[in-house]
Design a protein around this motif. Structure first.
Motif, PDB file in Angstrom:
ATOM      1  N   GLY A  32       0.722  -0.837   0.200  1.00 35.21           N
ATOM      2  CA  GLY A  32      -0.032  -0.212   0.204  1.00 35.21           C
ATOM      3  C   GLY A  32       1.166   1.284   0.106  1.00 35.21           C
ATOM      4  O   GLY A  32       0.116   2.229  -0.173  1.00 35.21           O
ATOM      5  N   ARG A  33       2.071   1.281   0.231  1.00 29.28           N
ATOM      6  CA  ARG A  33       2.827   1.977  -0.366  1.00 29.28           C
ATOM      7  C   ARG A  33       3.712   2.382  -1.101  1.00 29.28           C
ATOM      8  O   ARG A  33       4.183   1.887  -1.781  1.00 29.28           O
ATOM      9  CB  ARG A  33       3.808   2.021   0.999  1.00 29.28           C
ATOM     10  N   PRO A  34       3.380   3.721  -1.955  1.00 26.86           N
ATOM     11  CA  PRO A  34       4.320   4.289  -3.530  1.00 26.86           C
ATOM     12  C   PRO A  34       5.414   3.908  -3.074  1.00 26.86           C
ATOM     13  O   PRO A  34       6.221   4.166  -2.249  1.00 26.86           O
ATOM     14  CB  PRO A  34       3.748   5.270  -3.601  1.00 26.86           C
ATOM     15  N   ALA A  35       6.398   3.601  -3.946  1.00 27.81           N
ATOM     16  CA  ALA A  35       7.703   2.592  -3.821  1.00 27.81           C
ATOM     17  C   ALA A  35       8.890   3.478  -5.208  1.00 27.81           C
ATOM     18  O   ALA A  35       7.560   4.608  -6.776  1.00 27.81           O
ATOM     19  CB  ALA A  35       7.964   1.266  -4.204  1.00 27.81           C
ATOM     20  N   ALA A  36       9.705   4.396  -5.011  1.00 28.51           N
ATOM     21  CA  ALA A  36      10.257   4.940  -5.380  1.00 28.51           C
ATOM     22  C   ALA A  36      10.706   3.881  -6.812  1.00 28.51           C
ATOM     23  O   ALA A  36      10.230   3.206  -6.887  1.00 28.51           O
ATOM     24  CB  ALA A  36      11.649   5.347  -4.970  1.00 28.51           C
ATOM     25  N   ASP A  37      10.933   4.475  -7.824  1.00 29.51           N
ATOM     26  CA  ASP A  37      12.283   3.812  -9.110  1.00 29.51           C
ATOM     27  C   ASP A  37      12.912   3.007  -8.903  1.00 29.51           C
ATOM     28  O   ASP A  37      12.870   2.406  -9.546  1.00 29.51           O
ATOM     29  CB  ASP A  37      12.084   5.069 -10.274  1.00 29.51           C
ATOM     30  N   ASP A  38      13.379   2.925  -7.787  1.00 33.45           N
ATOM     31  CA  ASP A  38      15.024   2.191  -7.398  1.00 33.45           C
ATOM     32  C   ASP A  38      14.819   1.846  -5.932  1.00 33.45           C
ATOM     33  O   ASP A  38      16.380   2.235  -5.762  1.00 33.45           O
ATOM     34  CB  ASP A  38      16.193   3.129  -8.078  1.00 33.45           C
ATOM     35  N   GLU A  39      14.632   2.061  -5.340  1.00 33.26           N
ATOM     36  CA  GLU A  39      14.364   1.303  -3.950  1.00 33.26           C
ATOM     37  C   GLU A  39      15.435  -0.412  -4.100  1.00 33.26           C
ATOM     38  O   GLU A  39      14.741  -0.886  -4.792  1.00 33.26           O
ATOM     39  CB  GLU A  39      13.411   1.077  -3.599  1.00 33.26           C
ATOM     40  N   LEU A  40      15.625  -0.163  -2.724  1.00 32.42           N
ATOM     41  CA  LEU A  40      16.426  -1.731  -2.092  1.00 32.42           C
ATOM     42  C   LEU A  40      17.157  -1.653  -0.813  1.00 32.42           C
ATOM     43  O   LEU A  40      17.115  -0.528  -0.373  1.00 32.42           O
ATOM     44  CB  LEU A  40      18.615  -1.567  -2.657  1.00 32.42           C
TER      45      LEU A  40
END
Length: 290
Positions: free
Chosen positions: A122-130
């Motif tokens: 349910g949380r928006p993710a950045a384009d490049d999360e690790l």
């Protein structure tokens, strides 16, 4: 060189329970390996996180875990104290009867990454999360064998969440890193396509998986000790993880290291805990940057 391992473990019933223990030398090498793999993730920009050892069975069911991996599934339940006097532990079988337990609402995951996707729900993710995590994992097997095949084991994972390009680049980067590390360890690995049924067997995604494998394993002899896995946008969709930049559910991929299996491979290759540890220290000292 290949040598017979002198590494030892202890367990109540060798080869049968899948729950061996490690002595000081094995414990130190396991920690060294985990620190090594975690540092790879951190160097790449991953956040180190700690996940719970159990997950709600309902969450795993929503990810089709019990449809896709019923042969591996292990669940947990508390005792039903209301029937304790009439339904007790049986010393002869070593088990509690089913009616002595409350409904099994907790699942013991077979991989560390499930908790990451559920945590991001349910949380928006950045384009490049690790994200990198290490966790206890559990798999029911038809047999157990020392550190090679266990009921409970530790898995370090480095998980990518973001765009398709980010997820694919993550696997390419760590494929190179694993190969370079294995070469520095004098640990010959083969890379083979494998199949994890993340998708409904009759779906178009399942057909695509057969054409383009979603999992590659790195094997020492016949033992898979690491893998790179792409899930496309399956977990992003099921866990409702949108991209903050727009464009639909996030794509995910992960790199996984079975720590006890690395111990087995290294001690088999180098012959002892001491020689295996020295090999890892040398490889770390000469290791390439990501």
């Amino acid at each position: 060189m290949t040598a017979m391992t002198t590494a030892t473990t202890t367990t109540t019933a060798p080869g049968t329970t899948g729950l061996p223990s490690l002595g000081p030398e094995g414990t130190a090498l396991l920690r060294l390996l985990d620190d090594t793999f975690e540092s790879w993730g951190v160097q790449a920009g991953a956040r180190s996180m700690t996940m719970p050892p159990l997950l709600p069975a309902a969450d795993l069911a929503r990810l089709d875990y019990y449809d896709n991996f019923p042969h591996q599934a292990v669940v947990a339940a508390p005792l039903n104290l209301d029937v304790r006097e009439t339904s007790e532990f049986c010393p002869d079988t070593g088990c509690f009867p089913c009616d002595a337990l409350e409904p099994a609402a907790l699942g013991l995951p077979s991989a560390s990454c499930y908790a990451v996707y559920i945590d991001h729900q349910g949380r928006p993710a950045a384009d490049d999360e690790l994200v990198t995590v290490v966790g206890w994992c559990f798999r029911k097997e038809d047999h157990y064998e020392g550190l090679r095949r266990q009921l409970g084991f530790r898995m370090r994972e480095i998980v990518a969440i973001g765009t398709r390009e980010h997820a694919e680049q993550h696997l390419a980067t760590f494929t190179r890193r694993i190969n370079a590390f294995a070469e520095a360890l004098d640990l010959p690995l083969s890379r083979e396509a494998a199949c994890d049924p993340f998708f409904d067997k009759g779906s178009s995604k399942a057909v695509l998986q057969r054409l383009t494998p979603v999992k590659h394993e790195f094997l020492y002899e016949d033992l898979a000790i690491a893998s790179v896995n792409t899930h496309r946008n399956f977990f992003g969709d099921r866990c409702e993880i949108p991209l903050a930049s727009g464009g639909g559910p996030a794509f995910t991929s992960c790199v996984a290291f079975g720590l006890e299996r690395w111990l087995s491979a290294l001690t088999r290759r180098h012959g002892s805990w001491g020689a295996a540890t020295a090999a890892v220290l040398r490889a770390n000292a000469a290791g390439p940057a990501i």
